[in-house]
Every structure is written in C-alpha cells, then in structure tokens.
Design a protein around this motif. Structure first.
Motif, PDB file in Angstrom:
ATOM      1  N   ILE A   1     -16.512 -59.866 -60.485  1.00  0.00           N
ATOM      2  CA  ILE A   1     -16.234 -58.930 -59.903  1.00  0.00           C
ATOM      3  C   ILE A   1     -15.931 -57.505 -60.635  1.00  0.00           C
ATOM      4  O   ILE A   1     -16.490 -56.407 -60.671  1.00  0.00           O
ATOM      5  N   THR A   2     -15.384 -57.836 -61.918  1.00  0.00           N
ATOM      6  CA  THR A   2     -15.031 -56.818 -62.723  1.00  0.00           C
ATOM      7  C   THR A   2     -15.766 -56.733 -64.037  1.00  0.00           C
ATOM      8  O   THR A   2     -15.462 -56.072 -64.825  1.00  0.00           O
ATOM      9  N   LEU A   3     -16.819 -57.726 -64.059  1.00  0.00           N
ATOM     10  CA  LEU A   3     -17.681 -57.965 -65.294  1.00  0.00           C
ATOM     11  C   LEU A   3     -16.473 -58.124 -66.674  1.00  0.00           C
ATOM     12  O   LEU A   3     -16.686 -57.589 -67.658  1.00  0.00           O
ATOM     13  N   ASP A   4     -15.530 -58.768 -66.453  1.00  0.00           N
ATOM     14  CA  ASP A   4     -14.398 -58.778 -67.410  1.00  0.00           C
ATOM     15  C   ASP A   4     -13.866 -60.111 -67.329  1.00  0.00           C
ATOM     16  O   ASP A   4     -12.805 -60.217 -66.479  1.00  0.00           O
ATOM     17  N   ARG A   5     -14.199 -61.428 -67.959  1.00  0.00           N
ATOM     18  CA  ARG A   5     -13.597 -62.646 -67.951  1.00  0.00           C
ATOM     19  C   ARG A   5     -12.313 -62.843 -68.501  1.00  0.00           C
ATOM     20  O   ARG A   5     -11.532 -63.688 -68.390  1.00  0.00           O
ATOM     21  N   THR A   6     -12.211 -61.747 -69.479  1.00  0.00           N
ATOM     22  CA  THR A   6     -10.633 -61.928 -70.221  1.00  0.00           C
ATOM     23  C   THR A   6      -9.612 -61.438 -69.065  1.00  0.00           C
ATOM     24  O   THR A   6      -8.393 -61.663 -69.798  1.00  0.00           O
ATOM     25  N   LEU A   7      -9.966 -60.841 -68.034  1.00  0.00           N
ATOM     26  CA  LEU A   7      -9.021 -60.569 -67.093  1.00  0.00           C
ATOM     27  C   LEU A   7      -7.940 -59.432 -67.644  1.00  0.00           C
ATOM     28  O   LEU A   7      -7.008 -59.355 -67.110  1.00  0.00           O
ATOM     29  N   SER A   8      -8.502 -58.497 -68.398  1.00  0.00           N
ATOM     30  CA  SER A   8      -7.796 -57.407 -69.140  1.00  0.00           C
ATOM     31  C   SER A   8      -7.927 -56.149 -68.117  1.00  0.00           C
ATOM     32  O   SER A   8      -7.505 -55.206 -68.570  1.00  0.00           O
ATOM     33  N   THR A   9      -8.516 -56.539 -66.858  1.00  0.00           N
ATOM     34  CA  THR A   9      -8.760 -55.355 -66.031  1.00  0.00           C
ATOM     35  C   THR A   9      -7.446 -54.971 -65.247  1.00  0.00           C
ATOM     36  O   THR A   9      -6.574 -55.861 -65.250  1.00  0.00           O
ATOM     37  N   SER A  10      -7.381 -53.743 -64.882  1.00  0.00           N
ATOM     38  CA  SER A  10      -6.096 -53.498 -63.980  1.00  0.00           C
ATOM     39  C   SER A  10      -5.757 -54.349 -62.841  1.00  0.00           C
ATOM     40  O   SER A  10      -6.775 -54.568 -62.155  1.00  0.00           O
ATOM     41  N   LYS A  11      -4.971 -54.845 -62.718  1.00  0.00           N
ATOM     42  CA  LYS A  11      -4.510 -55.258 -61.429  1.00  0.00           C
ATOM     43  C   LYS A  11      -4.735 -54.747 -60.004  1.00  0.00           C
ATOM     44  O   LYS A  11      -5.010 -55.590 -59.254  1.00  0.00           O
ATOM     45  N   ALA A  12      -4.969 -53.433 -60.274  1.00  0.00           N
ATOM     46  CA  ALA A  12      -4.978 -52.772 -59.058  1.00  0.00           C
ATOM     47  C   ALA A  12      -6.490 -53.114 -58.243  1.00  0.00           C
ATOM     48  O   ALA A  12      -6.654 -53.289 -57.054  1.00  0.00           O
ATOM     49  N   VAL A  13      -7.441 -53.315 -59.310  1.00  0.00           N
ATOM     50  CA  VAL A  13      -8.747 -53.916 -58.784  1.00  0.00           C
ATOM     51  C   VAL A  13      -8.507 -55.218 -58.042  1.00  0.00           C
ATOM     52  O   VAL A  13      -9.367 -55.452 -56.924  1.00  0.00           O
ATOM     53  N   PHE A  14      -8.048 -56.283 -58.799  1.00  0.00           N
ATOM     54  CA  PHE A  14      -7.596 -57.574 -57.969  1.00  0.00           C
ATOM     55  C   PHE A  14      -6.890 -57.380 -56.881  1.00  0.00           C
ATOM     56  O   PHE A  14      -7.467 -58.047 -55.708  1.00  0.00           O
ATOM     57  N   GLU A  15      -5.948 -56.830 -56.724  1.00  0.00           N
ATOM     58  CA  GLU A  15      -5.218 -56.527 -55.353  1.00  0.00           C
ATOM     59  C   GLU A  15      -5.968 -56.167 -54.314  1.00  0.00           C
ATOM     60  O   GLU A  15      -5.962 -56.748 -53.234  1.00  0.00           O
ATOM     61  N   TYR A  16      -6.603 -55.019 -54.617  1.00  0.00           N
ATOM     62  CA  TYR A  16      -7.689 -54.188 -53.759  1.00  0.00           C
ATOM     63  C   TYR A  16      -8.568 -55.240 -53.211  1.00  0.00           C
ATOM     64  O   TYR A  16      -8.889 -55.498 -52.071  1.00  0.00           O
ATOM     65  N   THR A  17      -9.380 -55.769 -54.011  1.00  0.00           N
ATOM     66  CA  THR A  17     -10.505 -56.643 -53.584  1.00  0.00           C
ATOM     67  C   THR A  17     -10.069 -58.079 -53.020  1.00  0.00           C
ATOM     68  O   THR A  17     -10.566 -58.666 -52.193  1.00  0.00           O
ATOM     69  N   PHE A  18      -9.023 -58.600 -53.315  1.00  0.00           N
ATOM     70  CA  PHE A  18      -8.386 -59.874 -53.031  1.00  0.00           C
ATOM     71  C   PHE A  18      -7.994 -59.601 -51.387  1.00  0.00           C
ATOM     72  O   PHE A  18      -8.557 -60.442 -50.611  1.00  0.00           O
ATOM     73  N   ARG A  19      -7.455 -58.473 -51.144  1.00  0.00           N
ATOM     74  CA  ARG A  19      -7.090 -58.151 -49.713  1.00  0.00           C
ATOM     75  C   ARG A  19      -8.626 -57.849 -48.987  1.00  0.00           C
ATOM     76  O   ARG A  19      -8.332 -58.309 -47.856  1.00  0.00           O
ATOM     77  N   ALA A  20      -9.442 -57.217 -49.535  1.00  0.00           N
ATOM     78  CA  ALA A  20     -10.620 -56.860 -48.929  1.00  0.00           C
ATOM     79  C   ALA A  20     -11.288 -58.210 -48.559  1.00  0.00           C
ATOM     80  O   ALA A  20     -11.811 -58.386 -47.227  1.00  0.00           O
TER      81      ALA A  20
END
Length: 437
Positions: free
Chosen positions: A169-188
């Motif tokens: 989803i974020t093209l970033d397997r290190t999970l250094s992307t903003s948590k906001a992207v995780f939260e929004y897409t997880f809820r979606a």
C-alpha cells in the motif's frame, strides 16, 4: 458561475476539478500532455492481457470514490478480505471475521499471528471506526512501526503481515510511512472492499472524462503546458469579461498561449513545483516495480481471491492473483499474476531476475508444483509511484490556493498519496478556483 478556466493535467484530480467547475457554469479547457487522459492511473493491453500501470486497486469506502464514481458502473471485481501469509512450505489465511465469516476458522487457526494480536486487531478496528474523517491527518504523527509498537502488537504480527501488506500500500516495507496512512486505509478496508474494474483501472479516468465531456469540458490531449504566468506580476496582463482584473496565461509547448480567469495546475508533483514555484510541493518519490506474469495455457491458479504476502523475503513483496479476481484481465485459458517489488534496487534489476524471484517464491509456497513455465508479460518500472510520506509530512503539504494569483493546485500531494487524495484534491481545487470567477 462565469469565466474561463484552464486545467493543466488530465489525471484524476484534474478531471474532477474540470468537471465540477464546468457543472457550475465555467468554460473549462483541460490540457493533457499525453495522448490520453489518466495520469498515473493507466491500463494497457498486451497479448490479450489487461495490465494496469503498476498494481492499483479501488477502495470502495473512500468518500471521494463514492461521490465522484459509480461503483456499479465500474463493474468492480473484488478481492476477498484479508490475505494469505506465505513462507517456504507454508500458506496461512488471515481474514476479517466480521466481513468474511467463512474465513474465520482458517484465521483462528493461523499460527503466524498470536491470538492476542488477533483480538488487538479487532480493538484497533473498533477504535478507528469511531474517528471523524478529519482526524486522521491531524495531531501528533509517528511511523507505522512506532504506532503498532505503541498498540502492543508483537514483532511477528508486524513482520509476517503488516510489512508485506502495507509494503504494497505504502511501497515502504520498512513501515517508516506516517501512521495516518495506516489508520485511514485500515478503516477503509474494514468498511468496504478493495477491487479492480473489469476493464482495468483506466476505467476510473474514463468515467471521469465521460462526465467531464457531458459538462462540456474541452479536453485537449497531446498538449504540453510549458508555463503559467500571472497578470499584474510584471508578466502578461489582460482584460477579462469582468473588466480589468487579474488573470493568468497558459503557454503551450507549440508556442501558443491562452488567457484564463483561473488556472488549476493538476500535474505531478515535480512538474507542479516547476510551473508554480511552490516549494512545499513534495518531490521525493517512492518507486515501484510491478511484474506481470502468465502461467502456461490451461494451468489454473487459485488463492481464494487473496493476495499472497511474502513473509520470508522482500522480493517479491507480494503476488496478486489478478485473473482469479478479475477473469477479464486474461484470455480464457490463461492465468495472470502481478508481483510487486519495492525499493530503488528493483528499478535496476532485469526482467529475468525478477521472474526468477517470483518463480522461486511460488515453488517454495506450493511444494511439488512446477512454475518453470511462468512467462513474463511485461514489467512496469515506476520511479515516482507515490510521493514519500514520512511522519509529519502531511502538515507541511501545500494548500490548493498557495500559488499567487488565480492559480490553484490539484493533486494528491495537497492531501495524501492515494486515489482518495487525488479525487478530494480535485474537489477542493474546484472550490478554490471558483473564488476567482
């Protein structure tokens, strides 16, 4: 609303902005430098296969998808909830028991994820469901990895599931992307499905272009814009139908110019920064490589319509059963797979090396099955698939009306890198441009 508007760029954001302005009465001309509209959302046909430009999906619960597109008309083919966690000699399903009751038993038996983390996932889902739409990109930020650690998730949950799933989803397997992207897409994902149109992802911009044409937007493809100049700034003043007023001039690559009451700049981030000079437009891109592979004629491939996550290695990050989810993507006797590869290194690897990684992974996940006949249909190398979204980036993104004069920005880089961000930015840009008409 009266006035002339130029929209520079025919991606999702530009098409939405153009349509909304035209539907309110503006005379709108849209310029797209490519031969066809779509921006980063494109589809091509190769040897009878339907290939999107990189692996992309539609989240049906995105608010802007619901307001701008007709999901029924898109004829979506939906993935099953969850994913399959894969490692040599092992495949285990992790699904959403609330959306996929039939997959509950397999998920409960999944020993890749602890029972406490399965309960914690349900608690996270409940917590995010209560959040207001505007809360996700506000307040204190953190990386996805830090966020999950604060929630108490075990390292196994993070490495076995979140790293490969959100790597896609974020093209970033290190999970250094903003948590906001995780939260929004997880809820979606907990609220709706993910899928692809039967005709490919290009069905999205085609549907938006049809709506734009119905609103009398003049769509000019193959027209590159070289400059946007503002009147009253020592550049080119002119008169509009409202008398002496500030406007803008669009300069085309062929040397011709057009004069407009407002201009919406809806091109990619690097080009938007060049045209407007707005330094807060992010230009650091995240790459993606998507390989498209076909099995020999007559060979089937079934995953239960779930993405296969590589829990043991990073290449490929995941394998997607495209023709199982959307049979229209392949000829009747063929099975089409998409494999995603992350990081700058993947951009430089040759097609044979990528195919070898996919073949070896599949043979390790499906012991006893031979994938030697796996055929490369095409490889898409995309240096700028998303803009980088580290913690805190969204607070510094530009507003649509940051440029001087009657020039506004439209693009996911004013919201967050996603189809939702692109569509929503087009809506906001139309409102901002309307203030000049």
């Amino acid at each position: 609303m009266n006035g002339d508007v130029a929209v520079v760029g025919g991606g999702l954001a530009g098409l939405v902005a153009a349509t909304r302005l035209a539907e309110r009465g503006a005379d709108v001309t849209l310029y797209e430098r490519r031969p066809a509209i779509g921006g980063r959302v494109r589809t091509e046909r190769v040897d009878g296969f339907t290939l999107d430009r990189g692996f992309q999906v539609v989240f049906t619960s995105y608010p802007a998808v619901a307001s701008e597109l007709d999901s029924d008309a898109l004829d979506l083919r939906r993935f099953a909830p969850g994913a399959t966690i894969c490692r040599p000699g092992s495949r285990s399903v992790l699904s959403d028991p609330l959306r996929d009751p039939r997959g509950s038993f397999a998920s409960l038996r999944n020993d890749e994820i602890s029972f406490s983390d399965k309960l914690r996932t349900l608690a996270l889902r409940y917590d995010l469901a209560k959040r207001d739409e505007g809360d996700f990109f506000a307040g204190r930020d953190a990386s996805i990895r830090e966020y999950l650690r604060d929630w108490g998730f075990d390292d196994d949950y993070v490495s076995n599931f979140v790293e490969p799933f959100y790597g896609g989803i974020t093209l970033d397997r290190t999970l250094s992307t903003s948590k906001a992207v995780f939260e929004y897409t997880f809820r979606a994902m907990s609220r709706g499905a993910i899928g692809v149109p039967a005709a490919g992802m290009a069905a999205l911009p085609r549907a938006l272009a049809d709506r734009a044409a119905a609103a009398d937007v003049a769509i000019e493809t193959g027209e590159a814009v070289e400059s946007v100049r503002i009147a009253g700034q020592g550049r080119i003043p002119f008169r509009t139908g409202r008398g002496d007023a500030e406007g803008a001039t669009v300069g085309l690559a062929d040397g011709s110019t057009g004069e407009f009451d407002a201009v919406v700049v809806a091109v990619g981030p690097p080009e938007a920064r060049r045209l407007t000079g707005i330094e807060s437009i992010p230009t650091e891109g995240v790459p993606n490589v998507t390989g498209w592979y076909a099995l020999p004629a007559g060979e089937s491939f079934e995953t239960g319509r779930r993405i296969l996550l590589n829990a043991a290695a990073e290449s490929p990050n995941a394998v997607v059963p495209m023709s199982e989810v959307a049979p229209e993507y392949a000829p009747d006797d063929r099975a089409l797979l998409a494999a995603t590869f992350l990081g700058d290194d993947a951009l430089d690897r040759d097609a044979d090396a990528l195919r070898t990684d996919v073949r070896d992974a599949l043979e390790s996940w499906y012991p006893g099955r031979d994938f030697g006949g796996l055929e490369t249909v095409d490889v898409h190398r995309i240096p700028f698939a998303q803009f980088a979204q580290p913690p805190g980036v969204h607070a510094d993104l530009p507003d649509p009306d940051d440029p001087e004069g009657p020039v506004v920005l439209a693009g996911d880089y004013t919201e967050w890198s996603s189809i939702q961000g692109a569509l929503e930015s087009g809506q906001k840009a139309a409102r901002a441009a309307g203030e000049y008409l």
